[in-house]
Design a protein around this motif. Structure first.
Motif, mmCIF file in Angstrom:
data_model
loop_
_atom_site.group_PDB
_atom_site.id
_atom_site.type_symbol
_atom_site.label_atom_id
_atom_site.label_comp_id
_atom_site.label_asym_id
_atom_site.label_seq_id
_atom_site.Cartn_x
_atom_site.Cartn_y
_atom_site.Cartn_z
ATOM 1 N N VAL A 109 23.345 46.744 40.953
ATOM 2 C CA VAL A 109 24.037 45.554 40.453
ATOM 3 C C VAL A 109 24.886 45.903 39.236
ATOM 4 N N PHE A 110 24.265 46.558 38.262
ATOM 5 C CA PHE A 110 24.972 46.857 37.015
ATOM 6 C C PHE A 110 26.104 47.858 37.248
ATOM 7 N N TYR A 111 25.820 48.929 37.952
ATOM 8 C CA TYR A 111 26.799 49.996 38.178
ATOM 9 C C TYR A 111 28.024 49.469 38.924
ATOM 10 N N THR A 112 27.788 48.686 39.959
ATOM 11 C CA THR A 112 28.889 48.173 40.775
ATOM 12 C C THR A 112 29.613 47.020 40.081
ATOM 13 N N GLY A 113 28.856 46.027 39.643
ATOM 14 C CA GLY A 113 29.472 44.853 39.030
ATOM 15 C C GLY A 113 30.202 45.175 37.745
ATOM 16 N N TYR A 114 29.598 45.998 36.908
ATOM 17 C CA TYR A 114 30.222 46.358 35.632
ATOM 18 C C TYR A 114 31.490 47.175 35.867
ATOM 19 N N GLY A 115 31.415 48.129 36.801
ATOM 20 C CA GLY A 115 32.573 48.972 37.089
ATOM 21 C C GLY A 115 33.765 48.169 37.594
ATOM 22 N N PHE A 116 33.527 47.307 38.565
ATOM 23 C CA PHE A 116 34.635 46.528 39.119
ATOM 24 C C PHE A 116 35.068 45.408 38.180
ATOM 25 N N GLY A 117 34.159 44.934 37.333
ATOM 26 C CA GLY A 117 34.560 43.993 36.297
ATOM 27 C C GLY A 117 35.543 44.634 35.329
ATOM 28 N N LEU A 118 35.285 45.878 34.953
ATOM 29 C CA LEU A 118 36.209 46.619 34.096
ATOM 30 C C LEU A 118 37.542 46.858 34.798
ATOM 31 N N LEU A 119 37.487 47.106 36.107
ATOM 32 C CA LEU A 119 38.721 47.313 36.871
ATOM 33 C C LEU A 119 39.602 46.061 36.826
ATOM 34 N N VAL A 120 38.998 44.903 37.013
ATOM 35 C CA VAL A 120 39.750 43.642 36.953
ATOM 36 C C VAL A 120 40.301 43.409 35.552
ATOM 37 N N ASN A 121 39.479 43.690 34.536
ATOM 38 C CA ASN A 121 39.955 43.550 33.159
ATOM 39 C C ASN A 121 41.143 44.462 32.882
ATOM 40 N N MET A 122 41.074 45.692 33.369
ATOM 41 C CA MET A 122 42.163 46.636 33.133
ATOM 42 C C MET A 122 43.434 46.189 33.845
ATOM 43 N N ARG A 123 43.297 45.628 35.066
ATOM 44 C CA ARG A 123 44.480 45.145 35.786
ATOM 45 C C ARG A 123 45.125 43.985 35.042
ATOM 46 N N HIS A 124 44.318 43.114 34.464
ATOM 47 C CA HIS A 124 44.867 41.995 33.702
ATOM 48 C C HIS A 124 45.604 42.487 32.457
ATOM 49 N N GLU A 125 45.141 43.613 31.901
ATOM 50 C CA GLU A 125 45.775 44.162 30.701
ATOM 51 C C GLU A 125 47.073 44.885 31.028
ATOM 52 N N LEU A 127 49.219 46.833 34.546
ATOM 53 C CA LEU A 127 49.355 47.472 35.857
ATOM 54 C C LEU A 127 49.649 48.953 35.699
ATOM 55 N N LEU A 128 50.490 49.286 34.717
ATOM 56 C CA LEU A 128 50.867 50.684 34.517
ATOM 57 C C LEU A 128 49.667 51.541 34.143
ATOM 58 N N LEU A 129 48.779 50.998 33.318
ATOM 59 C CA LEU A 129 47.597 51.758 32.904
ATOM 60 C C LEU A 129 46.678 52.043 34.081
ATOM 61 N N ILE A 130 46.448 51.046 34.921
ATOM 62 C CA ILE A 130 45.545 51.258 36.053
ATOM 63 C C ILE A 130 46.163 52.223 37.068
ATOM 64 N N LEU A 131 47.486 52.164 37.237
ATOM 65 C CA LEU A 131 48.156 53.123 38.120
ATOM 66 C C LEU A 131 48.030 54.534 37.562
ATOM 67 N N PHE A 132 48.160 54.673 36.254
ATOM 68 C CA PHE A 132 48.014 55.970 35.604
ATOM 69 C C PHE A 132 46.633 56.561 35.867
ATOM 70 N N VAL A 133 45.605 55.741 35.716
ATOM 71 C CA VAL A 133 44.221 56.204 35.928
ATOM 72 C C VAL A 133 44.006 56.584 37.395
ATOM 73 N N LEU A 134 44.489 55.750 38.319
ATOM 74 C CA LEU A 134 44.313 56.031 39.742
ATOM 75 C C LEU A 134 45.048 57.308 40.147
ATOM 76 N N ILE A 135 46.259 57.484 39.654
ATOM 77 C CA ILE A 135 47.028 58.698 39.966
ATOM 78 C C ILE A 135 46.312 59.934 39.432
#
Length: 258
Positions: A109-125, A127-135
């Motif tokens: 629960v914690f590993y999955t929910g926390y990780g994807f919660g951070l992903l959503v937070n980063m996308r809201h902050e 798009l360029l940053l999340i693309l940088f991390v994914l690349i």
């Protein structure tokens, strides 16, 4: 191989399309992926999706993904209630769902929910940053694979992942740093405020991304499963595709990038 490539292209294109759109669509996609990955965790432990702990876990994961994780008060009560309910179920089930299952489910629960919660937070902050991390993650994986295949001689973690080599791992880190340099040259990228920070992030992504991959490999070996699931033909489960990202995001959160 064709099936693997086709699946990767289609799934990757759909993910990037929704990522670009952002807003509620990306939040819903993140919630869906997180819920599936949580069920994959349960599948690997032979806990059925229709059992009460799995359903409770999915609800907790969805709550975490859809809330602002920057405020600890958003998650502390939920995690406490989840832990208590899992423990209650353990004695209601007459220890059929025992303490090992409780700890494993809570971790999932914690590993999955926390990780994807951070992903959503980063996308809201950004798009360029999340693309940088994914690349960077994709560059690290590709660099480690091809350099390891060409030059790899010394095993990195033979008891966990026999095909990974030290040379490949170092190659992945170098490729990530090169990609960060090119990104800095070609893209107007002032989100991280300094050139040094860009390379620090690249190094963290490259190192922790590989650690995430190894951590999942260790878990699968412990549980004696080959893949986390079968939802992606030729690729296995979604956890197999997001294991690096789930390790990277908390590290970036700790240093204040997210």
């Amino acid at each position: 191989m064709k099936e693997r490539i086709l699946t990767g292209v289609i799934a990757g294109a759909l993910f990037l399309l929704v990522l670009w759109y952002g807003s509620w669509a990306f939040t819903l996609l993140a919630m869906l992926i997180a819920a599936i990955i949580f069920t994959e965790f349960m599948f690997m432990k032979n806990i059925r999706a229709q059992e009460l702990p799995s359903m409770l876990g999915i609800l907790s994961v969805l709550f975490l993904v859809n809330h602002d994780l920057m405020d600890p008060m958003n998650i502390s009560p939920l995690l406490s209630v989840t832990a208590v309910l899992l423990l209650i179920y353990s004695f209601i089930s007459h220890n059929r769902f025992h303490v090992d299952h409780v700890a494993y489910t809570f971790f999932a629960v914690f590993y999955t929910g926390y990780g994807f919660g951070l992903l959503v937070n980063m996308r809201h902050e950004s798009l360029l940053l999340i693309l940088f991390v994914l690349i960077l993650i994709w560059a690290t994986d590709s660099g480690a694979y091809f350099i390891g295949k060409k030059m790899g001689k010394n095993k990195l973690a033979p008891s966990i992942s026999p095909n990974k080599t030290i040379e490949g791992s170092l190659g992945g880190i170098i490729v990530a740093l090169v990609v960060a340099f090119l990104f800095q040259q070609w893209v107007e990228f002032d989100i991280l405020h300094s050139s040094i920070m860009i390379y620090i992030v690249a190094l963290i992504v490259a190192v922790f991304g590989q650690m995430g991959d190894l951590a999942e490999s260790a878990l699968k070996r412990y549980l004696d499963v080959k893949d986390s699931g079968k939802i992606l033909p030729g690729h296995g489960g979604l956890l197999d595709r997001f294991d690096s990202l789930l390790f990277v995001l908390p590290a970036l959160h700790i240093i204040g990038v997210i």
